[in-house]
Each structure stands twice: as structure tokens, then as C-alpha cells.
Write a protein that holds these residues in place. Sequence first.
Motif, mmCIF file in Angstrom:
data_model
loop_
_atom_site.group_PDB
_atom_site.id
_atom_site.type_symbol
_atom_site.label_atom_id
_atom_site.label_comp_id
_atom_site.label_asym_id
_atom_site.label_seq_id
_atom_site.Cartn_x
_atom_site.Cartn_y
_atom_site.Cartn_z
ATOM 1 N N ASP A 102 -6.558 7.220 5.144
ATOM 2 C CA ASP A 102 -6.153 8.413 4.928
ATOM 3 C C ASP A 102 -4.311 8.161 5.063
ATOM 4 N N ASP A 103 -3.655 8.249 3.751
ATOM 5 C CA ASP A 103 -2.251 7.992 3.620
ATOM 6 C C ASP A 103 -1.832 6.785 4.406
ATOM 7 N N ARG A 153 -6.050 6.244 9.892
ATOM 8 C CA ARG A 153 -4.258 6.288 9.553
ATOM 9 C C ARG A 153 -3.758 5.272 10.558
ATOM 10 N N SER A 211 0.240 3.360 4.340
ATOM 11 C CA SER A 211 1.656 2.875 3.356
ATOM 12 C C SER A 211 1.982 1.532 4.338
ATOM 13 N N ASP A 233 -6.553 8.229 -3.953
ATOM 14 C CA ASP A 233 -4.860 8.625 -4.217
ATOM 15 C C ASP A 233 -4.029 7.747 -3.713
ATOM 16 N N GLY A 234 -2.767 7.469 -4.169
ATOM 17 C CA GLY A 234 -1.887 6.269 -4.008
ATOM 18 C C GLY A 234 -2.184 5.255 -4.853
ATOM 19 N N SER A 235 -1.634 3.983 -4.548
ATOM 20 C CA SER A 235 -1.730 2.892 -5.455
ATOM 21 C C SER A 235 -1.346 1.664 -4.299
ATOM 22 N N TYR A 241 0.886 -1.125 -0.046
ATOM 23 C CA TYR A 241 -0.176 -0.059 -0.053
ATOM 24 C C TYR A 241 0.977 1.195 -0.039
ATOM 25 N N ASP A 242 0.859 2.084 -0.882
ATOM 26 C CA ASP A 242 1.524 3.217 -0.985
ATOM 27 C C ASP A 242 0.828 4.628 -1.152
ATOM 28 N N GLY A 243 0.933 5.225 0.226
ATOM 29 C CA GLY A 243 -0.023 6.396 0.259
ATOM 30 C C GLY A 243 -1.509 6.398 -0.219
ATOM 31 N N VAL A 244 -2.139 5.389 0.501
ATOM 32 C CA VAL A 244 -3.551 5.219 -0.034
ATOM 33 C C VAL A 244 -4.368 6.175 0.777
ATOM 34 N N ARG A 245 -5.371 6.691 0.146
ATOM 35 C CA ARG A 245 -6.447 7.585 0.509
ATOM 36 C C ARG A 245 -7.608 7.332 -0.133
#
Length: 630
Positions: free
Chosen positions: A402-403, A596, A405, A439-441, A382-386
Motif C-alpha cells: 500500500d503506497d 505500508r 515509495s 498503481d504506481g511504478s 518504488y513510486d507509490g506502489v500499490r
Amino acid sequence: MSHHTPDDDDDTFEDQRARVDQPMRRLFDEYGRENWLPLTVGLLASVGAHVLALVPPFVLGAAVDAFFTGPPQPFSLPLVPDWLVPASPVGQFWFSAAVIAVTFAGSAIFTWVKGWGLNEFAQSIQHQVRVDTYGAMQRLDLGFFADKQTGELMSILNNDVNRLEQFLNGGLFVASMIATTVVGVVGFLFYLNPQLAVVTMVTVPVVGVFTHKFVQRIQPMYAEVRSTVGRLNSRLENNLGGIEVIKASNAEGYEFDRVEDSSGEYYDTNWKAIKTRITFFPGLRLTAGIGFVLTYALGGLWVFSGPPLFFSGDLSAGEFVAFVFLSQRFIWPLAQFGELVNMYQQAVASSERIFGLMDEPGNLAQDEDAPDLVVDEGRVEYDGVRFTYEGDAAEVEDPVVDDVSFDLPGGDTLALVGPTGAGKSTLLKLLLRFYDVDDGSIRVDGQDIAEVNLGSLRRHVGYVSQETFLFAGTVAENLRYGSFDATEDEVVRAAKAAQAHEFITDLDDGYDTEVGERGVKLSGGQRQRVGIARILLQDPELLILDEATSDVDTETEMRIQESLDRLTENRTTLAIAHRLSTVKDADTILVVEDGRVVERGSHDELLAEDGLYADLWGVQAGELETIPGL
């Protein structure tokens, strides 16, 4: 008396309906073309049946003039060669009787062919539309279903699709009858006496204006009726599904009132449409009847005392008889025209809802040519997932996720813990692409899950939710769901691994026991073990356990946990647990709060940090009464 409640005026499908343009034209373009043969056969047969039904009055009129009034006159019929007509009056009489009999027999045959053609056409389209609508609905993400109630969707798939079938069968039959009869009758009337035919036609413009006004009034009414049906179905579906809670909460009276309000809303809107319809139909019949009375009065005077008013020429008794019968045939289609318009407007309202649902854009971007997911190690990143359910996490102060990773090596177990509502379940559902991240991936073995084939992704990920859903059917059928070709031995092995085999064999019919709707005949713990066995039978490389042991007792939980420990040894596993004891041996534990990740580490490391995880552990161990700050 109005039964409306404030929230009842909201049509959850209003936006979908507004996007649909010319729904009936689209229905025939997309579905009618490929079913043209039965439609053509049905319409031609309908035309044939109605044309033949117009022949007896014409033959009767010719027979009256030839045999029953004054001196005998020559007997002849249009389109019938003179050599076919017998020379003697008796022979001509029996010939006329035979012609009438043949027309009735031919009309009956055509009517049967018409019934086959139009029913085949209507049933085929009904089937195709229902299947296509369901298929389109299946492709939508879970966010759509969160906003729509099951009863509303069922109303479209059942009531609205069935309403189309009523028009495609009955409506097209009425339309063909009206067109054929009107054209045929008008042709015959003008052939017999053009002047009197004009009198019969005098009410047609009035009928046209009358019908136009009816359409303007009834169209919005039917749209509202279809909406209220959906809301009523939703209320009934919710109440029947939650009958246990209703009874336990002593809320029968409250729910009775709510059903009464929903049913009353349907009553009000439907009765309003009915009052408009029942006012229109008699008015239409009266208008058409006035034309018949004028025809009868003027035609009768004409036969008795010659042409009245400004009319000229002769009108025989036989022509008058034929005119009266044919005028009656003309009135019926005019009266039926209102029923046709009524069926058409109902079909328009239903088709708007059907195509609105069919055209609903899914939030999941799916490329049909996307490559399949290939899982080797089973590494999850998980990379910066929002994410937020509103669809734009950037504009929401408190997104659900929220963000976040993390990097989970293949074969490891990751546990998510935290307070209720922290976003843990949503975080794992993103891995299955029940929703797309804002957002993120998210990557599996380096492959962005948004760029791979969705079906292949879900084949590699097994999901056991905290509320296991079982379908009506046998235990074995539920175990095989998703692994439909599994052998009996494989099913038993999976059941044993999930600690389900013992209770299954104790059931009356073992693996062939019917579980009832939603698995109601099994306990919560039994349903959960069947759900776990179902996923284990699929043998996915990645495993998601969303509080998979929440509905079992402590002894059963220990037995399941022993099996899960063996089965997750070389399988990438992401688990949520409300009992921290079940995940304390996970390779990594993430503590989630307000979407988070606030802590991460092993069980011992998190206890040493003395943070939220340590507080959660303390509460469950009985060392703390409440979590500080929560």
C-alpha cells in the motif's frame, strides 16, 4: 454410493473451457495443416487397405457360381480384363486364389503404411500441443499458479494431451475404416442386387438417431470425468509431496479418507460415463445385427424359392454368399461408429481443457518489441506502489502493498523488516515482475520495469528465496542453472563464496552428487547455500535476498553473511531477514507493517525512534518477550 464432497463440484478450469469454441476444428487448423503429409499418406493407405479387404468376398461369390453350384458358369470379375482370366476352370480357380492372396498382401502393405502415417501424424501433434501448452503456461504470472494445483496442470499436459493422441491415431483410423468400408460395401451390394441392398441399409437411420442421443448424453459426462481426473491428480501430488508432514502429523488416516473421496468422485463420474457407453455399444451392435438377419433371411429365401414378397429378379448362390460376407463387413463399421463417437467426445473434452489453458490470458503486459533493460548504476525506485492479489488495489481496503515509495541508490543495500505477513516478500517480487503493480511504478536506473523486455529485467536481477528449490540432478547442474555455460572453475568459485564448497566436496560424489527430487538429499542449510551460489554465479547487478539465511545454523549464517557482505559491496541489494542482526549494517532499513512502510532509516536511527523496529530488536535480543500491540 456417491463419494462427492461439497468442494469437489468446483472445476477450476471451467472458465477456461467455456472460452474455447470448436476445439477439434481448431486442433486440425492449427496443427493438422503443417502435418498434412503423414495424415494424407495414412488416410490414403487406410482407404487402400479397406478397399482391398472388400475384394475377397466378391471373388468368393464369383467362384461359388462358377465352380461349386450347378452347371459351370463363366468366371469374371469387375474391372479385370477378360484376357487376364485363364480359359480353363482349373486355371480360373487358381487365378481367383491368386487374386485373393494379392489382396491380402496388398492390404498388409497398406496397413503398415497407414500405421506409419497416422502414428507420425498423431505423435507429432501430441508433441507440438504439449510443448505449446507448456510454453503458454510458462508465460503466465504467479497468480495463476496460486489458484491452480500442480496435479491439475499435470493432468492437462499428460492425460489430456495423450487422449488427443488416441483419437488422432485410433479415431482417424476407425473413421477412415468406417467411411471406406461403408461406401465400398454399399457400392458392391448395390452392384450385386439393389433390392436386397436396401434391406441391408434399413437400420442405418436407426443407428444415426441412436448415436445422436448417445452424443447428447456422453459429452457433458466426459467433461466432468476430465475435471475429476485433474482433482484426483492434485490430491495425489499434494500428498506425495507432503508425505513427511503427513507422517509427522500422524495424519495418514485423514489423508487416506481424502484420497478415497477424490478417487470415489472419479469412480462415480467415470462409471456413469462407462454405463452409458456400455449400454450404447451393445444396442448399436444389435441394431446393426437386425439388418444382417433380415439380409440373410430374405437372401436365403430368394435363393431357395425365388424372390420373396414384392422383390423381383434372380439371386444366385454366389451372389448370396458375397452378400452375406459383405453384410458382415457392413455391420462391423456400424458397431465401430459408436467407438469413434466415444473417442471423439473424449478428445473434445480434453482439447477444451488444453486450449483453455493455452488461451489463458496473462496478467503481465508484455511487449515483444520492448527495449532491453540497461543497468548502469543499479538505482531502484518504488513510486507509490500499490498491489493486491485480487488485481485491483483501489477497491480493496487492505492491499498487500500500500503506497510504498523509496529510492535506493546503486550499490546500496536496502533491508526490509517487519512482522510475518506484512508484505515484504511480495514487495520484492514486484521488482522481478512476478506480478504487475496495480498503481504506481517501479524503475531501475530511470526505466519503468513494465516497459522493458521482461527477460532482460530478470537477467539483471538475482533472486534467492527463503525456500530454495533444487531440481533433480547433480549439485553442479543445480549450480549452473541459469548460467548453463559456466566453467568448472567458475562454479567452484561461486560455491566457495557461498560457503558451499566444503560440504559439497564432502559428499560421496562431490559436485556430481545427485541431490534427489527437490534436493531432498541435502539439508535445508545446504540447499540454501547452493541456491546462493547459483545466483552468485549468474552475477546479476541487482540482488534480492528473501530471508536467504533462514534455513542455516548460526555458525553457517555467519560464514554466509561474511561472503554476502563482500559480494554486495558494489551491488544493489534488497534483503529481507527475520534475524535483524544480519541486516543491521544495511544502508537503509524499511520497517513494513500491513503492506505500508511505517519506519525508515539506519539501524541506529531506528533504535533511537523507539518504534516497531526497536521492539523487534528488543524481542530478538531477549530484552522483550512480545512486541507491544501485536
